[in-house]
Design a protein around this motif. Structure first.
Motif, short mmCIF file in Angstrom:
data_model
loop_
_atom_site.label_atom_id
_atom_site.label_comp_id
_atom_site.label_asym_id
_atom_site.label_seq_id
_atom_site.Cartn_x
_atom_site.Cartn_y
_atom_site.Cartn_z
N LEU A 22 1.07 -1.46 0.25
CA LEU A 22 0.10 -0.03 -0.18
C LEU A 22 0.74 0.97 -0.30
O LEU A 22 2.37 2.08 0.77
CB LEU A 22 -1.11 -0.03 1.31
CG LEU A 22 -1.77 1.12 1.55
CD1 LEU A 22 -3.23 1.65 -0.20
CD2 LEU A 22 -2.49 0.94 2.60
N ILE A 24 0.06 6.22 -0.06
CA ILE A 24 -0.54 7.42 -0.63
C ILE A 24 -0.28 8.20 -0.86
O ILE A 24 1.48 8.20 -0.72
CB ILE A 24 -1.11 7.36 1.26
CG1 ILE A 24 -1.31 5.99 1.84
CG2 ILE A 24 -2.14 8.50 1.67
CD1 ILE A 24 -2.17 5.62 1.36
N ASP A 25 -0.31 8.38 -1.61
CA ASP A 25 0.32 10.14 -2.72
C ASP A 25 -0.32 11.58 -1.51
O ASP A 25 -1.11 11.17 -0.50
CB ASP A 25 -0.96 9.98 -4.03
CG ASP A 25 -2.34 10.64 -3.86
OD1 ASP A 25 -2.82 10.80 -2.71
OD2 ASP A 25 -2.62 10.63 -4.89
N GLY A 28 -4.47 11.89 -0.33
CA GLY A 28 -4.68 10.79 0.13
C GLY A 28 -4.88 9.91 -0.36
O GLY A 28 -6.11 8.87 0.75
N ASN A 29 -5.11 9.83 -1.76
CA ASN A 29 -5.31 8.45 -2.21
C ASN A 29 -4.77 7.43 -2.37
O ASN A 29 -3.70 7.51 -2.10
CB ASN A 29 -5.51 8.82 -4.18
CG ASN A 29 -6.33 9.84 -4.72
OD1 ASN A 29 -7.37 10.21 -4.20
ND2 ASN A 29 -5.56 10.75 -5.26
N ALA A 30 -5.36 5.92 -2.12
CA ALA A 30 -4.52 5.18 -1.70
C ALA A 30 -4.42 3.97 -3.12
O ALA A 30 -5.07 3.23 -3.94
CB ALA A 30 -5.36 4.34 -0.50
N TYR A 31 -2.60 3.49 -3.27
CA TYR A 31 -2.77 2.34 -4.08
C TYR A 31 -1.94 1.63 -3.65
O TYR A 31 -1.84 1.37 -2.77
CB TYR A 31 -1.26 3.46 -5.13
CG TYR A 31 -1.60 4.47 -5.06
CD1 TYR A 31 -1.51 5.05 -6.69
CD2 TYR A 31 -1.59 5.49 -4.51
CE1 TYR A 31 -1.64 5.95 -7.43
CE2 TYR A 31 -1.80 6.86 -5.11
CZ TYR A 31 -1.49 6.68 -6.77
OH TYR A 31 -1.68 8.83 -7.35
N LYS A 40 -6.06 1.71 -7.62
CA LYS A 40 -6.19 3.67 -6.68
C LYS A 40 -7.15 3.48 -5.89
O LYS A 40 -8.94 3.82 -7.18
CB LYS A 40 -5.74 4.14 -7.73
CG LYS A 40 -5.78 5.70 -6.88
CD LYS A 40 -4.26 6.74 -9.00
CE LYS A 40 -4.80 8.28 -7.52
NZ LYS A 40 -4.47 9.16 -8.65
N SER A 43 -9.46 9.21 -2.32
CA SER A 43 -8.62 9.79 -0.87
C SER A 43 -10.30 9.36 0.16
O SER A 43 -9.63 9.56 1.99
CB SER A 43 -8.68 11.18 -0.99
OG SER A 43 -9.76 12.12 -1.15
#
Length: 364
Positions: A22, A24-25, A28-31, A40, A43
């Motif tokens: 995991l 996070i950019d 707050g988007n989760a990859y 992806k 947020s």
């Protein structure tokens, strides 16, 4: 708790394989690397931004052709993956090591564009033994830092602190530069079909400064939302074919065709007897294959192309000339083109057969 969600996606190669990594950019988007997919989440965890199968040798799933179990993300939204791959089914792009080193697995490193649909860079990393990458990080310059394990005595080393494998399994640490995503590219667009006036989102790269978007050669009005996204409006006169984007470096064309869908805006007159000439106005009529008087007021009836077919002439992309055929009754009008059928918003009223005429009589 801010959010918590299940994640089981039909497009993934291994739905029983759970979370592997995991990242996070800054938004707050989760990859997520899970189930054989790169996914992806937005947020809030309420929607997918994208989900793409990474590796599927069976050929049953569209996939990126990369291996990865560890993930990092840079400030532009590129995803960096590290893991392992075999000698088949891989997609190598600008590889530092283009050839498989040997053994059961080689370590594998990849960089995927912000849309999750294109590989910017990918490479093997390994020797004649077994090599697996377990972790990855990325710096502000786009350099990837990879850590893993290797049994290879010929693992590639450069400027090494330790140049020789000291035992059966050693840890390796590698730093590599990755190329910037400089290629003008169309990765995807949505929707893939629609009538004139439809707003189409085009995803790709290097859209800043775009000078033209065209649907099968017909220029369209468009807005550059970001370097990776354009919104364009399907123009009048467009026909079935690819979408193209042009900037100062050249033109790129989509591999998939956009399907132009016919639309009936109006018809005139609204009623008439059998044989009455009727003009249908709309869009995307060029190449129309059928005009039908559907014999029913129900809008979905046209989709089954049931009713009374009528002879017709395509006058232009926006106009068709036809006439009320023998046997027709009141109902919607239907026009079929490109495999799609348009339905009029109202019914044509058939007032019956033409009044009888006397052409001659005998005896006089």
């Amino acid at each position: 708790m801010i959010y918590s969600t299940f994640l089981n996606l039909a497009n993934c190669a291994w739905p029983s394989l759970g979370l592997q990594s995991l990242a996070i950019d800054s938004s707050g988007n989760a990859y997520v690397v899970s189930q054989g997919c790169l996914t992806k989440l937005n947020s809030t965890g309420s929607a997918l931004v994208y989900s793409t199968a990474m590796y599927d040798c069976s050929g049953t799933l569209p996939n990126l052709g990369i291996g990865g179990s560890a993930i990092a993300v840079d400030s532009e939204g590129n995803a960096y993956l590290a893991g392992a791959a075999s000698s088949t089914c891989v997609n190598l792009v600008g590889a530092i090591q283009p050839n498989y080193g040997g053994g059961n697995l080689d370590a594998f490193v990849a960089k995927v564009d912000p849309t999750g649909t294109a590989v910017v860079f990918s490479t093997y990393l390994g020797g004649s033994g077994d090599d697996v990458a377990n972790g990855i990080a990325v710096d502000s310059s786009g350099n990837a830092y990879v850590v893993g394990s290797t049994t290879s005595t010929d693992f590639p080393t450069v400027n090494a602190f330790q140049a020789v494998n000291a035992g059966k399994t050693d840890t390796f640490v590698a730093k590599m530069s990755t190329p910037a995503d400089t290629a003008l590219r169309i990765s995807s667009f949505t929707p893939t079909s629609g009538p004139v006036g439809t707003s189409v989102t085009i995803n790709g790269a290097q859209y800043t400064g775009a000078t033209e978007v065209a649907f099968n050669g017909t220029p369209a009005t468009f807005t550059v939302v970001s370097d990776t996204k354009i919104t364009a409006t399907v123009p009048s006169g467009a026909t079935v074919g690819p979408i193209s984007v042009t900037n100062s470096s050249g033109t790129v064309t989509s591999s998939q065709a956009f399907m132009e869908v016919p639309l009936i805006a109006s018809f005139s007159p609204a009623s008439g007897i059998l044989g009455t000439a009727v003009t249908i106005t709309g869009t995307s009529f060029t190449g129309a294959t059928a005009v039908v008087f559907s014999d029913t007021p129900y809008a979905n009836y046209c989709q089954y192309v049931q009713g009374t077919p009528s002879a017709f002439t395509v006058l232009s992309d926006s106009q068709i000339s036809t006439s009320v055929p023998s046997g027709a009754t009141s109902g919607r009008l239907c026009v079929t083109n490109n495999g799609f059928t348009a339905t009029s918003s109202s019914s044509f009223t058939v007032n019956g057969a033409a009044p009888p005429t006397i052409s001659s009589f005998s005896p006089t």
